[in-house]
Design a protein around this motif. Structure first.
Motif, mmCIF file in Angstrom:
data_model
loop_
_atom_site.group_PDB
_atom_site.id
_atom_site.type_symbol
_atom_site.label_atom_id
_atom_site.label_comp_id
_atom_site.label_asym_id
_atom_site.label_seq_id
_atom_site.Cartn_x
_atom_site.Cartn_y
_atom_site.Cartn_z
ATOM 1 N N LEU A 1 0.853 -1.195 0.000
ATOM 2 C CA LEU A 1 0.000 0.000 0.000
ATOM 3 C C LEU A 1 0.878 1.231 0.000
ATOM 4 O O LEU A 1 1.645 1.457 0.949
ATOM 5 C CB LEU A 1 -0.909 -0.010 1.245
ATOM 6 N N ASN A 2 0.786 1.971 -1.081
ATOM 7 C CA ASN A 2 1.541 3.220 -1.200
ATOM 8 C C ASN A 2 3.041 2.995 -0.955
ATOM 9 O O ASN A 2 3.703 3.770 -0.283
ATOM 10 C CB ASN A 2 0.975 4.252 -0.209
ATOM 11 N N ALA B 1 -7.942 7.013 0.542
ATOM 12 C CA ALA B 1 -7.897 7.767 1.794
ATOM 13 C C ALA B 1 -6.589 8.533 1.943
ATOM 14 O O ALA B 1 -6.567 9.690 2.374
ATOM 15 C CB ALA B 1 -8.095 6.817 2.969
ATOM 16 N N VAL B 2 -5.477 7.878 1.585
ATOM 17 C CA VAL B 2 -4.175 8.544 1.680
ATOM 18 C C VAL B 2 -4.120 9.728 0.718
ATOM 19 O O VAL B 2 -3.586 10.798 1.045
ATOM 20 C CB VAL B 2 -3.040 7.539 1.391
ATOM 21 N N THR B 3 -4.696 9.551 -0.464
ATOM 22 C CA THR B 3 -4.706 10.617 -1.469
ATOM 23 C C THR B 3 -5.436 11.857 -0.957
ATOM 24 O O THR B 3 -5.057 13.001 -1.264
ATOM 25 C CB THR B 3 -5.361 10.120 -2.770
ATOM 26 N N MET C 1 -10.446 3.619 7.602
ATOM 27 C CA MET C 1 -11.398 3.937 6.544
ATOM 28 C C MET C 1 -11.466 2.796 5.526
ATOM 29 O O MET C 1 -12.547 2.468 5.016
ATOM 30 C CB MET C 1 -10.998 5.250 5.876
ATOM 31 N N ALA C 2 -10.335 2.186 5.235
ATOM 32 C CA ALA C 2 -10.314 1.069 4.286
ATOM 33 C C ALA C 2 -11.114 -0.105 4.817
ATOM 34 O O ALA C 2 -11.848 -0.764 4.077
ATOM 35 C CB ALA C 2 -8.870 0.652 4.009
ATOM 36 N N ALA D 1 -8.879 -6.543 -2.228
ATOM 37 C CA ALA D 1 -8.807 -5.597 -3.352
ATOM 38 C C ALA D 1 -9.532 -4.301 -3.002
ATOM 39 O O ALA D 1 -9.032 -3.193 -3.268
ATOM 40 C CB ALA D 1 -9.409 -6.225 -4.604
ATOM 41 N N ASN D 2 -10.719 -4.429 -2.377
ATOM 42 C CA ASN D 2 -11.456 -3.243 -1.945
ATOM 43 C C ASN D 2 -10.673 -2.460 -0.894
ATOM 44 O O ASN D 2 -10.668 -1.220 -0.890
ATOM 45 C CB ASN D 2 -12.815 -3.641 -1.365
ATOM 46 N N TYR D 3 -10.016 -3.179 -0.013
ATOM 47 C CA TYR D 3 -9.231 -2.546 1.044
ATOM 48 C C TYR D 3 -8.087 -1.727 0.438
ATOM 49 O O TYR D 3 -7.846 -0.577 0.838
ATOM 50 C CB TYR D 3 -8.664 -3.632 1.977
ATOM 51 N N THR D 4 -7.419 -2.319 -0.550
ATOM 52 C CA THR D 4 -6.295 -1.627 -1.196
ATOM 53 C C THR D 4 -6.761 -0.336 -1.857
ATOM 54 O O THR D 4 -6.146 0.731 -1.691
ATOM 55 C CB THR D 4 -5.643 -2.544 -2.236
ATOM 56 N N THR D 5 -7.861 -0.412 -2.594
ATOM 57 C CA THR D 5 -8.391 0.772 -3.277
ATOM 58 C C THR D 5 -8.810 1.842 -2.278
ATOM 59 O O THR D 5 -8.482 3.034 -2.440
ATOM 60 C CB THR D 5 -9.589 0.381 -4.149
#
Length: 856
Positions: free
Chosen positions: A270-271, A394-396, A407-408, A385-389
């Protein structure tokens, strides 16, 4: 101040008056203690009748009459007060007896008999507490051997054995009814407000004449179980390299939260960072049924065709609805046990055979229910996959790392089944009826146990000869077969799907005892041989000596050894659970897995180092894998062999202080070889040796197993106990004991030995008053155990020290023959854990009314 002094003086005068009144009959009470101890007879230690004082090994005895004077509501519960006995409580309806270490919730090293008949659930290899045991009204006494007993019994009893002896209807006739009303969950110790817990027992026995008698027993129990809700994180350092701890840890795994274990976690990129993320799971309190509703009953027909001969036909049945614990927590629902037995004995010989049948009914695995409840609304791949998106989004938008994870999770859990809703309950009903733990949670096992045994007393058959040489000779045999119906999930037949699994053992022993030096020295020697399927012949000796310079003074010493053959589950299990296949350790079940697998411990360490190097050193995944691949270790273990113990014991029993004090002390030292335990290992899904490290970094590219095997360590433990009984008068008596148990060392420390799971110190002290005033009696018990390490596949950690107190008062009404007992266990309501993963135990207050009618 003056009022307090006057009160103190009055108390002293009262005590002085009471002491003077008791002094007059102190000699009588002291003589009564001596007679009570000297006349006590036990049968379990040597399988022949002998005096308690001269028993060659440690043995504890609890008479039902004595249990009534203790603060425990039943004789089975009162066993906790005995020297050397440890009881752990996975649930209110399921208590486990153990002695001398290596305790666990399915204690296959400790046998539990009723009138010599094993009351284990066959596929478990251990009893479900007293679910198929004797009704409290029918218990005469309980004898416990703390330590190896397999030389005489051959029942895997290498830690000990309990034999519950019931009342013979020829000697104990009449009708008895007992109503036990209890209250628990007092003081908001958990999610429940105070709840009633009821038990109704009855017993009816009748001798039709001098040759025929029968008895009928029944019991029903209902209430609300203790709650297991330990929220300690079992994976606190999973995201240490990114400084996410506690509530911020996306791999948070509560002790009593299920569906978020290792098998339900994934490492996500993630990121640019690696994070270990788990599915959300469910707390046990949200998915468990804590309602207890148990029933049991038995019928016995007794025939005495001639003097000294007896034929007994019995049936026992049980219907169980409670919480059960082993590697996971289970709900037993409509779980049934049936047992049929025939016993014919004379003074010379005994023949006994019995059949036990088990059906797990509608039971289910709570962990499998939780993880498949999550997967039922969204697959693992889709959820991650939903968690990653959601995390990246959220970070963005400027969220912190911890907030982005929260939030994920919230976004990914949308549509999840919510406890208490109709949708949740409907899905739960569906999953608990799917007998495949990859998709459902049902436990559907049918099994049977067939047992036959016999004893022959040579010294009774040839009395004149053996009397001349002052020797006793006893021989015995036993045969046992387990029969399992393959269900396709828990058990399979790897050879023929259409046939039942069978697993048998036969054995026999001979015991020679002789008295020397005017019966001051008794020596005995026992040799046993056993042959079990899949294993070679095993020999088990036992040697004992008892020296009695006086009738009241007895020293004892013994050497014993014993084998424990793998249980059905240890040998034949074949179940998927959370992506990990649990496989029996016999070659017929796990052929090829040991040789081609790598240990989970080394894989976990390898994965953690790779993730840390990526996050902290900026290495690529390929670079980090190449750097740390040397950490991975091949599985060094192999197929199951029987467990073996050697035990040395020394002890003393005696009556002293003008016959008013009874002392019983023992010390033992045990060594174990081939300790049966579990190892987790994985086989990489690749034939290319160069790709093995890469395959083992991802759960998706490896096949994971939990295997039953033998520890390579030699394991040693020792301990001792001291028990005292002091009878001050016919009114006052004092009981106390202290038990010390210690894991000495392991010579290899491979980490596979079962958890010792036993406190170093357990202390019990009880003050009993009988007939304090007219027919009024009372008692108070204090119990303490120190903290200890607890190791299991469900949870490992430290069980805190605790102390508790039990108390009761009782009153006997001669007419209408009613005994009333009012009391409480842990009556100060200081909640504690007896083991990890189980419930928090609070106070249990009760009123017991027992109505005894003579012959009717």
């Amino acid at each position: 101040m003056l009022k307090s002094k006057l009160y103190f003086i009055l108390v002293l005068l009262s005590l002085k008056s009471l002491a003077q009144s008791q002094k007059e009959n102190s000699k009588t009470s002291q003589d009564s203690l001596k007679k009570e101890i000297l006349k006590e007879v036990v049968v379990t230690a040597s399988r022949t009748q002998e005096t308690f004082l001269r028993s060659p090994i440690s043995i504890e005895q609890l008479k039902a009459a004595d249990a009534k004077n203790m603060g425990s509501p039943s004789s089975f519960d009162a066993l906790e007060n005995l020297k050397g006995v440890q009881i752990i409580t996975p649930s209110l309806g399921f208590k486990v007896i153990n002695t001398r270490g290596f305790a666990n919730t399915t204690n296959v090293r400790f046998a539990q008999l009723v009138d010599g008949i094993d009351n284990q659930a066959p596929h478990l290899g251990a009893p479900i507490a007293n679910a198929l045991g004797a009704n409290d009204l029918d218990i005469d006494k309980i004898e416990i051997i703390p330590g190896a007993a397999s030389a005489l019994y051959g029942m895997n009893a290498i830690n000990g054995l309990a034999n519950i002896q019931t009342k013979n209807p020829f000697e104990y006739e009449g009708l008895s009814i007992q109503q036990l009303t209890e209250i628990n969950h007092v003081g908001h110790v958990d999610r429940f407000s105070p709840k009633l817990y009821n038990q109704t027992n009855f017993r009816y026995a009748k001798a039709l004449n001098s040759k025929i008698a029968f008895k009928i027993n029944g019991s029903t129990t209902g209430g609300t179980d203790w709650v297991a809700d330990n929220r300690t994180d079992l994976a606190p350092n999973s995201n240490a390299s990114t400084n996410l701890y506690g509530a911020d840890n996306p791999a948070f795994d509560e002790v009593n939260g299920y569906g978020n274990e290792s098998a339900n976690r994934k490492t996500l990129t993630l990121n640019g960072k690696k994070y270990v993320v788990s599915r959300t799971g469910y707390r046990e309190a949200d998915i468990a049924d804590y309602n207890i509703q148990n029933y049991k009953g038995d019928v016995g027909l007794y025939f005495r065709p001639k003097k000294g001969q007896e034929l007994v036909l019995t049936y026992k049945g049980a219907l169980i609805n409670t919480v059960y614990q082993r590697s996971n927590r289970f709900r037993l629902e409509d779980y049934t046990l049936h047992q049929y037995s025939i016993d014919y004995h004379t003074d010379i010989f005994q023949i006994r055979t019995y059949l036990t049948q088990e059906n797990t009914g509608k039971s289910y695995n709570m962990r499998s229910l939780a993880e498949n409840m999550d997967r039922a609304f969204k697959s693992d791949d889709q959820w991650f996959a939903n968690y990653t998106t959601a995390y990246n989004n959220a970070v963005t938008t400027g969220a912190t790392i911890a907030d982005a994870h929260r939030m994920a999770r919230t976004t990914s859990d949308q549509g999840r089944f919510i406890p208490g809703t109709d949708a949740f309950n409907n899905k739960k009903d569906e999953l608990t009826n799917i007998n495949n733990w990859d998709f459902g949670a049902a436990l559907r096992v049918k099994s049977s146990l067939v047992h036959a045994e016999g004893l022959f007393n040579w010294d009774k058959a040839f009395a004149d000869f053996f009397k001349k040489i002052d020797t006793q000779l006893l021989s015995g045999f036993d045969y046992r077969t387990y029969i399992i119906v393959p269900d396709g999930n828990y058990f399979i037949n790897p050879v023929d799907d259409g046939k039942k699994l069978t697993y048998g053992k036969t054995g026999g022993f001979t015991q020679l005892s002789t008295d020397l030096f005017d019966k001051k020295l008794r020596l005995s020697a026992t040799v046993r041989v056993d042959k079990a399927d899949y294993f070679d012949l095993k020999f088990t000796p036992r040697f004992t000596a008892v020296f009695s310079p006086k009738e009241e003074i007895n020293f004892r010493a013994s050497y014993q050894s014993g084998y424990r053959f793998p249980s059905i589950f240890e040998g034949f299990s074949n179940v998927n659970s959370g992506g990990v296949k649990r496989v029996g350790g016999l070659r017929i079940m796990s052929n090829g897995i040991f040789e081609n697998s790598y240990t989970k411990a080394s894989i976990d360490k390898f994965q953690a180092l790779v993730t840390s190097d990526i996050n902290t050193l900026g290495l690529t995944q390929a670079q980090a894998i190449d750097k740390n691949k040397g950490i991975i270790q091949k599985n060094p273990y192999t197929y199951l062999q029987p467990e073996f113990v050697r035990s040395f014991e020394f002890g003393f029993r005696g009556v002293t202080l003008k016959k008013s004090l009874f002392i019983d002390a023992d010390f033992y030292y045990n060594s174990y070889e081939n300790f049966i335990a579990q190892v987790e290992a994985s086989i990489p899904n690749t034939a290319d040796a160069a790709q093995i490290p890469t395959a083992l970094y991802s759960k998706a590219t490896q096949s994971r197993y939990r295997l039953w095997t033998n520890s390579k360590s030699k394991i040693y433990n020792y301990g001792g106990s001291l028990g005292l009984k002091y009878k001050y008068s016919d009114v006052f008596s004092f009981l106390g004991n202290v038990t010390y148990t210690k894991l000495d060392r392991t010579d290899d420390k491979d980490g596979l030995e079962d958890g010792f799971n036993t406190p170093k110190f357990i202390v019990n002290g009880t003050v009993i008053t009988e007939n304090l005033w007219k027919n009024l009696g009372a008692s108070v018990t204090y119990r303490y155990q120190n903290k200890y390490d607890y190791v299991s596949f469900l949870v490992s950690g430290e069980v805190p020290a605790y102390w508790s107190m039990d108390a009761q008062i009782n009153y006997n009404l001669k007419k209408p023959y009613v005994t009333a007992k009012l009391g409480g266990t842990n009556f100060l309501n200081k909640t504690y854990y007896s083991m990890l993963g189980g419930p928090s135990i609070g106070a249990l207050y009760y009123l017991s009314l027992t109505w005894n009618i003579g012959k009717i």
